[in-house]
Design a protein around this motif. Sequence first.
Motif, PDB file in Angstrom:
ATOM      1  N   SER A  40      22.665 -31.898 -17.062  1.00 29.72           N
ATOM      2  CA  SER A  40      21.817 -32.831 -16.329  1.00 29.72           C
ATOM      3  C   SER A  40      21.373 -32.148 -15.038  1.00 29.72           C
ATOM      4  O   SER A  40      20.742 -31.104 -15.081  1.00 29.72           O
ATOM      5  CB  SER A  40      22.568 -34.141 -16.064  1.00 29.72           C
ATOM      6  OG  SER A  40      21.727 -35.071 -15.419  1.00 29.72           O
ATOM      7  N   ASN A  41      21.716 -32.691 -13.877  1.00 25.68           N
ATOM      8  CA  ASN A  41      21.377 -32.036 -12.619  1.00 25.68           C
ATOM      9  C   ASN A  41      22.607 -31.499 -11.910  1.00 25.68           C
ATOM     10  O   ASN A  41      22.592 -31.270 -10.703  1.00 25.68           O
ATOM     11  CB  ASN A  41      20.608 -33.001 -11.724  1.00 25.68           C
ATOM     12  CG  ASN A  41      19.206 -33.229 -12.252  1.00 25.68           C
ATOM     13  OD1 ASN A  41      18.432 -32.299 -12.375  1.00 25.68           O
ATOM     14  ND2 ASN A  41      18.909 -34.462 -12.604  1.00 25.68           N
ATOM     15  N   THR A  63      23.863 -31.276  -7.524  1.00 22.23           N
ATOM     16  CA  THR A  63      22.635 -31.005  -6.776  1.00 22.23           C
ATOM     17  C   THR A  63      21.930 -32.309  -6.435  1.00 22.23           C
ATOM     18  O   THR A  63      21.597 -33.101  -7.316  1.00 22.23           O
ATOM     19  CB  THR A  63      21.687 -30.114  -7.588  1.00 22.23           C
ATOM     20  OG1 THR A  63      21.423 -30.743  -8.835  1.00 22.23           O
ATOM     21  CG2 THR A  63      22.312 -28.754  -7.836  1.00 22.23           C
ATOM     22  N   SER A  64      21.692 -32.536  -5.184  1.00 23.20           N
ATOM     23  CA  SER A  64      20.940 -33.707  -4.731  1.00 23.20           C
ATOM     24  C   SER A  64      20.256 -33.358  -3.432  1.00 23.20           C
ATOM     25  O   SER A  64      20.698 -32.474  -2.694  1.00 23.20           O
ATOM     26  CB  SER A  64      21.857 -34.917  -4.535  1.00 23.20           C
ATOM     27  OG  SER A  64      22.828 -34.625  -3.562  1.00 23.20           O
ATOM     28  N   ASP A  75      15.447 -31.992 -10.114  1.00 20.15           N
ATOM     29  CA  ASP A  75      15.364 -31.571 -11.509  1.00 20.15           C
ATOM     30  C   ASP A  75      15.656 -30.082 -11.587  1.00 20.15           C
ATOM     31  O   ASP A  75      14.814 -29.254 -11.245  1.00 20.15           O
ATOM     32  CB  ASP A  75      13.971 -31.865 -12.084  1.00 20.15           C
ATOM     33  CG  ASP A  75      13.665 -33.348 -12.089  1.00 20.15           C
ATOM     34  OD1 ASP A  75      14.553 -34.116 -12.484  1.00 20.15           O
ATOM     35  OD2 ASP A  75      12.549 -33.739 -11.694  1.00 20.15           O
ATOM     36  N   VAL A  76      16.863 -29.735 -12.042  1.00 23.73           N
ATOM     37  CA  VAL A  76      17.262 -28.341 -12.166  1.00 23.73           C
ATOM     38  C   VAL A  76      16.622 -27.756 -13.422  1.00 23.73           C
ATOM     39  O   VAL A  76      16.692 -28.337 -14.504  1.00 23.73           O
ATOM     40  CB  VAL A  76      18.793 -28.217 -12.241  1.00 23.73           C
ATOM     41  CG1 VAL A  76      19.198 -26.767 -12.487  1.00 23.73           C
ATOM     42  CG2 VAL A  76      19.431 -28.739 -10.966  1.00 23.73           C
ATOM     43  N   SER A  96      15.094 -25.353  -9.082  1.00 20.82           N
ATOM     44  CA  SER A  96      14.693 -26.707  -9.476  1.00 20.82           C
ATOM     45  C   SER A  96      13.183 -26.849  -9.353  1.00 20.82           C
ATOM     46  O   SER A  96      12.464 -25.869  -9.142  1.00 20.82           O
ATOM     47  CB  SER A  96      15.399 -27.744  -8.591  1.00 20.82           C
ATOM     48  OG  SER A  96      14.783 -27.800  -7.316  1.00 20.82           O
TER      49      SER A  96
END
Length: 347
Positions: A40-41, A63-64, A75-76, A96
């Motif tokens: 996912s991310n 990741t945020s 969005d990675v 990303s």
Amino acid sequence: MFEKVKEVALPQGTVSPWPSNLAVCWLDTRNITYVAVIQSNNIHIGSWDNKAETEVTWETIQTSEPVSITEKIIDVTSVGLVHPNARNFPIVIVGSTRFIHVYDAKKVTQKPLFSIALGVALRDYVPAVGKDVGPYCRGVTCNDNAVLVGTHTGEIVVIMCNGDSNFSSRKNLKEHRCAITDIATCRYDEITVSADSNGELIIWQKPVKGVNSRVITKQHINVINVLRKQVIVGTLRGIVQYYSVTTGDLMCEINAHSRPVNSVSVAPESAYVLTSSEDGTFIVSKLHTRKPHAYQVEYRFSDSDPSNVIMGAQFTNGRGSAIAIAAFDSNVLVMYKIIKKTAVPAT
């Protein structure tokens, strides 16, 4: 030759559907192998001791990016594990749709060592009205201390590693005219090659500043790698091609897979080449380039599971005696190893 030895569970979730979604870096002097995979991310980073054959220990980068009061998930699209000469341990490169982040692979924290916004890195890029595609990063490599990250514009972002936690951005490489699909470097020969969606390969001068030569493959390139002055190309049609870095000639072409080739891995010590595909198959070959013998790509091993869509397959050491496989929507990495058969005494 190879046998499946175990399955290693991810800390959470399943493998995301990105090509080359399994990065590997091994440290022969320390007998440590690092792996990174996009879920996912999140980025899951695993490591183990090759000599002691310890269990895989995992760390996770969530990741945020803060956006005003709320927090928006990014969005990675790409992950890489590279080892600049200025550092004792590898770094994780996360690309990303909006940022490029650099993390420490050994001491994993949620705070990156370095970050640059994609909009800042591509400040001179002017999108064509009605023809633009969404921004993304794709392709990660390192030559000496220059970390290279490909983008949707065709520009290659250059991040210099000046020490353990000292990074800076340099002028982008702007020789490609369409989206980068992959970048690879042979650490031994310091040869760096980049590929774009138009089927062009650029072989860069040492160090990576100017163009040494260009090769027009007329193929839809998905992934590449470099071994013994050969550029190995995996295409969206399942074809694997070998090009000479020296002459640019096509040396070998193999109809290896029935779906897109999603990863090409090389083992420098044994000259093994590993390709994997969405068709659920991975193939191990040996590259022969030493004269006076004829140029040859010799088949050694393959395995297939049509229910798996392989997103990444990588050798986990320089000898090519161990392999890790990451398949879409799977919650495990599948590990293979060369098992030496014991001779049965004659009766």
